[in-house]
Design a protein around this motif. Structure first.
Motif, PDB file in Angstrom:
ATOM      1  N   GLU A 175      76.772  46.956  -0.470  1.00 37.29           N
ATOM      2  CA  GLU A 175      77.705  47.975   0.014  1.00 37.29           C
ATOM      3  C   GLU A 175      78.249  48.859  -1.104  1.00 37.29           C
ATOM      4  O   GLU A 175      78.263  50.089  -0.977  1.00 37.29           O
ATOM      5  CB  GLU A 175      78.848  47.304   0.790  1.00 37.29           C
ATOM      6  CG  GLU A 175      79.746  48.266   1.525  1.00 37.29           C
ATOM      7  CD  GLU A 175      79.071  48.943   2.701  1.00 37.29           C
ATOM      8  OE1 GLU A 175      79.252  50.174   2.861  1.00 37.29           O
ATOM      9  OE2 GLU A 175      78.356  48.264   3.455  1.00 37.29           O
TER      10      GLU A 175
ATOM     11  N   THR B 265      75.939  37.640   3.855  1.00 39.37           N
ATOM     12  CA  THR B 265      77.258  38.137   3.459  1.00 39.37           C
ATOM     13  C   THR B 265      77.308  38.416   1.964  1.00 39.37           C
ATOM     14  O   THR B 265      77.839  39.444   1.515  1.00 39.37           O
ATOM     15  CB  THR B 265      78.335  37.120   3.859  1.00 39.37           C
ATOM     16  OG1 THR B 265      78.305  36.915   5.274  1.00 39.37           O
ATOM     17  CG2 THR B 265      79.719  37.613   3.449  1.00 39.37           C
ATOM     18  N   ALA B 266      76.747  37.498   1.181  1.00 41.99           N
ATOM     19  CA  ALA B 266      76.705  37.714  -0.269  1.00 41.99           C
ATOM     20  C   ALA B 266      75.875  38.946  -0.614  1.00 41.99           C
ATOM     21  O   ALA B 266      76.236  39.720  -1.518  1.00 41.99           O
ATOM     22  CB  ALA B 266      76.133  36.475  -0.958  1.00 41.99           C
TER      23      ALA B 266
ATOM     24  N   SER C  36      75.433  41.554   1.363  1.00 44.43           N
ATOM     25  CA  SER C  36      76.185  42.732   1.793  1.00 44.43           C
ATOM     26  C   SER C  36      77.258  43.103   0.778  1.00 44.43           C
ATOM     27  O   SER C  36      77.499  44.287   0.514  1.00 44.43           O
ATOM     28  CB  SER C  36      76.834  42.460   3.158  1.00 44.43           C
ATOM     29  OG  SER C  36      77.625  43.544   3.576  1.00 44.43           O
ATOM     30  N   GLU C  37      77.904  42.107   0.183  1.00 47.31           N
ATOM     31  CA  GLU C  37      78.941  42.382  -0.816  1.00 47.31           C
ATOM     32  C   GLU C  37      78.370  43.043  -2.060  1.00 47.31           C
ATOM     33  O   GLU C  37      79.090  43.746  -2.773  1.00 47.31           O
ATOM     34  CB  GLU C  37      79.640  41.070  -1.178  1.00 47.31           C
ATOM     35  CG  GLU C  37      80.468  40.497  -0.037  1.00 47.31           C
ATOM     36  CD  GLU C  37      81.000  39.113  -0.340  1.00 47.31           C
ATOM     37  OE1 GLU C  37      80.603  38.553  -1.397  1.00 47.31           O
ATOM     38  OE2 GLU C  37      81.807  38.592   0.443  1.00 47.31           O
TER      39      GLU C  37
END
Length: 669
Positions: free
Chosen positions: A394, A387-388, A390-391
């Protein structure tokens, strides 16, 4: 604390000087394969095997045996090495079994300095395989991780080498490794020559349950803990079962691998003097950073920023797939173990009365909950890191890879070169729905696309109401066609639209309003015939030019570049001849730059019977609403796909298409 991995699970490493111990029931040879970022072994120099047991930072045993130690210094490897695979193969010509399924499940463990066991992995579920890739060490965001692989090969060591990218010489290299690793008889006392030329005694193996005798380590290996005794030959281990049954009295179960019955014994950890003599000194700058590495956008391999981001997104997809597969495998194992333990406890009539059955059930539930909790904690750790990442990734994506709500579209400029891939939407799994991985496909498209306008039965589909899914499918097609036009250079992509009944007029309005579509879409049977005839002629001439070796001998009216045919509401307006031409374009068009994007409901085409089945099978089906129809045969996941749609009320699509139309007019002057 040791991390017990299941197949597909990975674990971060805080040490780079490692020792891998292997315990099996029968003689195997062990080797190490060095691969690049693509996972390919460059040649024989990338294989460390008994015939060539030493490389800088690596050492493997020179003989086949039931117990092995391998040493790996990841910090000493060349920067081009991105994957280090530990491979095992049954010894050729040995008196033991001819497949891994007939021997005890191999047990592997990774030790750090001081003999501390970092991770362990038992290779269960093997059958006719004679070689197996056991563990894999790989670089991820500047740090090393270890993955439990457990991939078996019925083609033996040669088949494993070929799968790792060693196309030529795999058979000869495997034969040389087997010849050098000819095992010493297991049940006889003999002598052999050690690395310094002195004879070394070969002791018979210990009996099960007895401690392993202390033996001197190989000359170049640090003196780690002695390898525990292996399971007796021929004793097979269940793929997903602990080695010992639940006692009738509800006592504690020993779930350790048979080869670990004695635990670390005899030799013990090295003394400080020994460690200082055998381990090279490391400067503080070489120590790995504490905690997980900080994500960085574009840290994958590649020649350009775009290629690095593409490879990073692919790596995120693979990591998510493996992490969830490992979690599901652990939960499945926990469920099966609980059911087996309860069945065994209740099978004894004496345990059905009193509190014995209740205690057995409580203990089984407690062990089940502990294993599931531990597996979920590992999954949450991996998902938090993804998740980190992806942030960070993106916002850094180029337009071809970005969502329509990414600020990169508001600063859009006509590209100077064509992209390598295109974003079709997002993928996610139910374990973390908010973690979305971009679905990227390489360009030019190898197959056509089919946006299903039929009812899918999902919650989003039902919320759209009657006809809502079909309207959403047309809007998804327009958004996808606009993206293809926007990410290519002016004149390199031409759009043709078939809307026989005119049912997509509202959805096609951005293309017409901006001027990206020069004229209204073809309508009626006559319009369908005219467009299909033009594109069929183009495909025929291009194929003839390619086969004849004269790609420049084309008519002047044959427009250059890629062409996209958007067909709405198929098969309305199509007769049998038009259907045949459409199938021809779907099959032969992609090879010469003619691509198909269809909006259709398969139920509407049932009147054609099986005639259109090959057409549907040749297209990649995507949906205008979230749907879990994309199956992943690699790990067995059903990925939920979400289309890349323009946010409601946004004018970004028209703004981008106006720039595309203006650039195309300037290019045509």
């Amino acid at each position: 604390m040791t991390a017990e991995l299941v197949r597909g699970q990975n674990h971060p490493l805080t040490e780079t000087r490692l020792e891998i111990t292997v315990s099996t029931g029968d003689p195997v040879l062990a080797g190490i394969l060095l691969a690049d970022a693509r996972g390919h072994v460059a040649g024989p120099d990338g294989v460390v095997h008994p015939g060539a047991p030493r490389r800088p930072g690596l050492e493997v045993p020179g003989r086949a045996a039931a117990s092995h130690r391998l040493t790996v210094d990841l910090g000493a490897l060349d920067e081009t090495v991105h994957r280090v695979t530990v491979a095992l193969a049954l010894a050729a010509g040995a008196a033991g079994p001819d497949r891994f399924g007939a021997t005890a499940a191999p047990f592997t463990a990774v030790h750090g300095p001081g003999a501390a066991e970092l991770v362990s992995f038992t290779l269960t579920g093997l059958g006719p395989e004679t070689a197996v890739a056991a563990l894999e060490f790989y670089r991820r965001q500047g740090a090393w991780r270890v993955r439990a692989v457990g991939q078996g090969y019925t083609g033996g060591l040669a088949g494993l080498l070929r799968d790792q990218g060693l196309a030529e010489g795999a058979g000869a290299l495997a034969a040389a490794a087997h010849e050098a690793a000819a095992p010493v008889p297991r049940h006889a006392t003999a002598s052999r020559t050690a690395g310094d030329g002195t004879p070394a005694a070969v002791a018979p193996p210990p009996r099960p349950g007895e401690p392993a005798p202390a033996t001197a380590p190989p000359p170049a290996a640090p003196p780690m803990a002695a390898v525990p005794p292996a399971a007796p030959s021929g004793q097979a281990s269940e793929p997903s079962a602990p080695p010992q049954p639940l006692p009738a009295g509800g006592g504690r179960v020993d779930y350790r691998h048979p080869g670990r019955a004695g635990g670390p014994t005899a030799a013990g950890p090295p003394s400080p003097q020994q460690a200082s003599q055998q381990a090279p000194q490391r400067s503080p700058q070489q120590d790995p950073p504490a905690g997980p590495p900080r994500p960085v956008a574009g840290d994958a391999e590649g020649w350009t920023p775009e290629e690095r981001l593409y490879n990073q997104v692919r790596g995120m997809f693979e990591d998510l797939a493996r992490a969830v597969a490992a979690y599901r495998s652990a939960v499945s194992f926990a469920d099966a173990r609980r059911e087996r333990e309860l069945g065994q406890a209740l099978a004894d009539p004496r345990s059905r009365t009193g509190g014995t059955a209740g205690r057995a059930r409580a203990e089984a539930e407690a062990r089940h909950a502990a294993l599931v909790t531990r597996a979920r904690a590992v999954l949450d750790r991996d998902l938090a890191q993804l998740t980190a990442e992806s942030e960070v990734v993106e916002p850094a994506l180029p337009p071809a890879f970005a969502r329509w709500d990414n600020p990169v579209w508001h600063g859009y400029r006509v590209p100077m070169e064509n992209p390598m891939a295109l974003r079709l939407g997002d993928l996610h799994l139910p374990e973390r729905p908010e973690l979305r991985i971009p679905l990227l496909v390489r360009l030019p498209l190898e197959t056509g696309l089919w946006i299903d306008g039929g009812r899918t039965g999902t919650t989003a589909d039902l919320a759209a109401g009657p006809g809502g899914t079909r309207r959403a499918a047309a809007e998804a097609a327009v958004a996808l066609a606009a993206r293809l036009l926007a990410v290519h250079q002016p004149g390199d992509y031409t759009l043709h639209v078939l809307d026989p009944a005119g049912s997509a007029a509202a959805s096609l309005a951005p293309l017409l309003e901006s001027g990206a579509l020069p004229g209204p879409p073809a309508a009626g049977a006559a319009g369908v015939t005219a467009v299909l005839s033009e594109l069929t002629r183009r495909v025929d001439l291009l194929h003839m030019a390619v086969r004849g070796g004269a790609p420049d001998a084309l008519p002047p009216d044959l427009a250059a570049g890629e062409h996209l045919l958007l067909v709405n509401d198929f098969p309305h307006g199509f007769d049998d001849r038009a259907v045949t031409r459409l199938r021809y374009l779907a099959d032969e068009g992609p090879a010469v730059g003619v691509h198909l994007l269809m909006v259709a409901d398969r139920e509407d085409a049932r009147a054609y019977g099986p005639l259109l089945d090959p057409l549907w099978r040749s297209l990649l089906r995507i949906t205008p609403v979230p749907d879990d129809h994309l199956a992943d045969p690699w790990v067995g996941h059903a990925w939920t796909y979400e289309p890349a749609l323009v946010p409601a009320g946004s004018r970004v699509l028209v703004q981008v298409l106006r720039q595309v139309a203006e650039a195309r007019r300037a290019w045509g002057r």
